[in-house]
Design a protein around this motif. Structure first.
Motif, short mmCIF file in Angstrom:
data_model
loop_
_atom_site.label_atom_id
_atom_site.label_comp_id
_atom_site.label_asym_id
_atom_site.label_seq_id
_atom_site.Cartn_x
_atom_site.Cartn_y
_atom_site.Cartn_z
N GLY A 175 0.81 -1.21 0.00
CA GLY A 175 0.00 0.00 0.00
C GLY A 175 0.84 1.26 0.00
O GLY A 175 0.34 2.34 0.35
N ALA A 176 2.10 1.15 -0.39
CA ALA A 176 3.00 2.30 -0.43
C ALA A 176 3.23 2.71 -1.89
O ALA A 176 2.72 2.08 -2.82
CB ALA A 176 4.33 1.95 0.25
N ASP A 190 -0.45 10.60 3.76
CA ASP A 190 -0.78 11.89 3.14
C ASP A 190 0.49 12.67 2.87
O ASP A 190 1.06 13.28 3.78
CB ASP A 190 -1.72 12.67 4.07
CG ASP A 190 -2.18 13.98 3.48
OD1 ASP A 190 -1.87 14.26 2.30
OD2 ASP A 190 -2.85 14.76 4.20
N VAL A 191 0.95 12.72 1.62
CA VAL A 191 2.20 13.40 1.29
C VAL A 191 2.07 14.91 1.42
O VAL A 191 3.10 15.62 1.53
CB VAL A 191 2.68 13.03 -0.13
CG1 VAL A 191 3.00 11.56 -0.22
CG2 VAL A 191 1.66 13.43 -1.17
N GLN A 192 0.86 15.43 1.42
CA GLN A 192 0.70 16.88 1.55
C GLN A 192 1.15 17.38 2.91
O GLN A 192 1.42 18.57 3.08
CB GLN A 192 -0.77 17.26 1.30
CG GLN A 192 -1.22 17.08 -0.13
CD GLN A 192 -0.31 17.80 -1.12
OE1 GLN A 192 0.01 18.97 -0.94
NE2 GLN A 192 0.13 17.09 -2.15
N VAL A 195 3.03 10.89 19.14
CA VAL A 195 1.76 10.71 19.86
C VAL A 195 1.06 12.05 20.04
O VAL A 195 -0.15 12.17 19.84
CB VAL A 195 2.02 10.03 21.22
CG1 VAL A 195 0.75 10.04 22.06
CG2 VAL A 195 2.51 8.60 21.01
N GLY A 196 1.82 13.08 20.40
CA GLY A 196 1.22 14.38 20.62
C GLY A 196 0.68 15.04 19.37
O GLY A 196 -0.28 15.82 19.44
N SER A 197 1.26 14.75 18.22
CA SER A 197 0.87 15.45 16.98
C SER A 197 0.06 14.59 16.03
O SER A 197 -0.27 15.04 14.92
CB SER A 197 2.13 15.93 16.26
OG SER A 197 2.98 14.83 15.94
N LEU A 198 -0.28 13.38 16.42
CA LEU A 198 -0.94 12.46 15.49
C LEU A 198 -2.25 13.03 14.96
O LEU A 198 -2.56 12.91 13.78
CB LEU A 198 -1.18 11.11 16.18
CG LEU A 198 -1.64 9.96 15.29
CD1 LEU A 198 -0.65 9.71 14.15
CD2 LEU A 198 -1.82 8.69 16.11
N SER A 199 -3.01 13.67 15.82
CA SER A 199 -4.32 14.18 15.39
C SER A 199 -4.20 15.41 14.51
O SER A 199 -5.11 15.72 13.73
CB SER A 199 -5.17 14.52 16.62
OG SER A 199 -4.53 15.51 17.40
N GLY A 200 -3.06 16.14 14.60
CA GLY A 200 -2.92 17.36 13.82
C GLY A 200 -2.03 17.24 12.61
O GLY A 200 -2.01 18.14 11.76
N GLY A 201 -1.27 16.18 12.50
CA GLY A 201 -0.40 15.99 11.34
C GLY A 201 1.02 15.68 11.73
O GLY A 201 1.74 16.54 12.26
N THR A 202 1.45 14.44 11.51
CA THR A 202 2.81 14.02 11.87
C THR A 202 3.44 13.22 10.75
O THR A 202 2.74 12.50 10.02
CB THR A 202 2.79 13.20 13.18
OG1 THR A 202 4.10 13.06 13.68
CG2 THR A 202 2.20 11.82 12.98
N ILE A 225 0.34 6.02 12.05
CA ILE A 225 0.93 7.14 11.32
C ILE A 225 0.78 6.92 9.81
O ILE A 225 0.49 7.85 9.06
CB ILE A 225 2.41 7.31 11.70
CG1 ILE A 225 2.52 7.78 13.16
CG2 ILE A 225 3.11 8.29 10.77
CD1 ILE A 225 3.94 7.82 13.68
N ALA A 226 0.96 5.67 9.35
CA ALA A 226 0.79 5.38 7.92
C ALA A 226 -0.63 5.64 7.46
O ALA A 226 -0.86 6.02 6.30
CB ALA A 226 1.18 3.93 7.64
N ASN A 227 -1.61 5.46 8.35
CA ASN A 227 -3.02 5.65 7.99
C ASN A 227 -3.51 7.07 8.23
O ASN A 227 -4.39 7.56 7.52
CB ASN A 227 -3.90 4.67 8.77
CG ASN A 227 -3.68 3.24 8.35
OD1 ASN A 227 -3.47 2.95 7.18
ND2 ASN A 227 -3.69 2.32 9.31
#
Length: 357
Positions: free
Chosen positions: A69-70, A99-101, A151-158, A181-183
């Motif tokens: 899936g890469a 998400d590459v963006q 962990v801290g940034s997963l919801s905002g973009g990491t 993170i991949a998803n």
């Protein structure tokens, strides 16, 4: 043979690194033409012809990447991280999931010790969480500070840059986090699928972390650590270097305090970090530079090869210094260095330095 297959065969050839790859493409136009020229170039360098992977090997790698899936991002493509592409040793290809963006937004690298203190991990997690609303947080998915930052940034973009293949989990306890993170974010690898991380791979990974981000924050680090390597690479790339101060009684804080002493910006909150990265005037923001392109190579004479080989030795020396002392045109010098590298006789070092093996 597709162009992707040819480029993979060239990239996976021993002695063909990022700089060499781009010089070959610049001179011969295509990876297929470069592959045909490899034997002659290596023989001119006075060494054995490098063993090029078979076409079937490259095609199996492509199939594995697709099955996982890469996908590949090649330098020069629109989706390739723009700041990373400005490095002269930027990876010619990345394997990515997600998400590459996220790598096109303003990005901050948050790095630090694997054996970090509980207080430092808590600070890194909160800092990354506060940054994620305005910037992408980049780190290396290692134990300690890296894990806390993701962990801290997963919801905002990491963005997680790993040292092994895209399908290899290290450390093992981060398997679930890596998949998340991949998803939900972006997972990046330079090595082929199935590659187990080795000590030599981590400095390569660190240059990608520093290259994607506009600035690097070191939360906690010993004086001789991979985090300080990332900070040095960020400084060499002209990016902001920031550090969180710590107690002089804690050895894990000595690296950060040393960075501050040497000129890194002292930061204590997300607002301090963003203040360093945001321009005072939005009109001063420039578009990302075009990817680094080496000068076209020129053929060298036997006398030129002897002169340059005599100037080289086991001690790394800057290419610019070699050009000055040899009094030869830069494209001729680069041609000879390319031939020596393909012959397995030259080693490239950080800071544009080279030495004989």
């Amino acid at each position: 043979m597709t162009d992707t297959t040819a480029r993979l065969r060239l990239l996976r050839t021993p002695s063909v690194g990022p700089v060499t790859f781009r010089q070959l493409i610049a001179r011969f136009g295509t990876a297929t033409a470069a592959l045909e020229a490899l034997p002659q170039l290596a023989r001119r360098g006075g060494g054995e012809v490098p063993r090029v992977p078979d076409r079937a090997v490259a095609e199996r790698e492509q199939a594995t990447v697709e099955r996982l899936g890469a996908r590949y991002l090649f330098l020069g493509e629109p989706e390739y991280p723009p700041l990373l592409g400005e490095l002269d040793n930027a990876p010619p290809v990345l394997v990515v999931r997600g998400d590459v963006q996220l790598a096109h937004r303003m990005a901050v690298a948050v790095v630090g010790a694997r054996n970090a203190s509980a207080a430092a991990c808590r600070f890194a997690r909160q800092l990354a969480h506060d940054l994620a609303g305005d910037a992408t947080v980049v780190s290396g998915l290692a134990r300690g500070i890296d894990t806390a930052a993701h962990v801290g940034s997963l919801s905002g973009g990491t963005v997680a840059v790993i040292a092994g293949g895209i399908d290899v989990v290290f450390p093992p306890e981060n398997a679930e986090l890596q998949e998340r993170i991949a998803n939900e974010g972006l997972l990046v690898a330079e090595m082929p699928p199935g590659t187990e991380p080795r000590a030599r791979h981590f400095p390569y990974r660190n240059r990608i972390i520093a290259g994607i981000a506009g600035g690097t924050v070191v939360v906690e680090a010993a004086p001789k650590s991979g985090s300080l390597i990332t900070a040095r690479l960020a400084a060499e790339a002209g990016r902001e270097v920031m550090a969180v101060p710590g107690s002089p009684l804690d050895p894990r804080a000595q690296g950060c305090n040393l960075l501050i002493r040497e000129g890194a910006t002292l930061v204590q909150s997300a607002s301090d970090v963003l203040e360093q990265l945001r321009p005072l005037d939005p009109r001063s923001v420039r578009s990302p530079a075009d990817p680094f392109s080496p000068a076209p190579l020129e053929d060298a004479s036997d006398a030129d090869r002897r002169r340059l080989t005599d100037l080289l030795g086991p001690v790394p020396v800057g290419v610019d210094e070699i050009i000055r002392q040899a009094r030869l045109p830069p494209p001729v010098v680069q041609t000879v260095l390319l031939e020596l590298e393909l012959a397995g006789r030259l080693e490239r070092h950080a800071g544009g330095r080279v030495s004989l093996r």
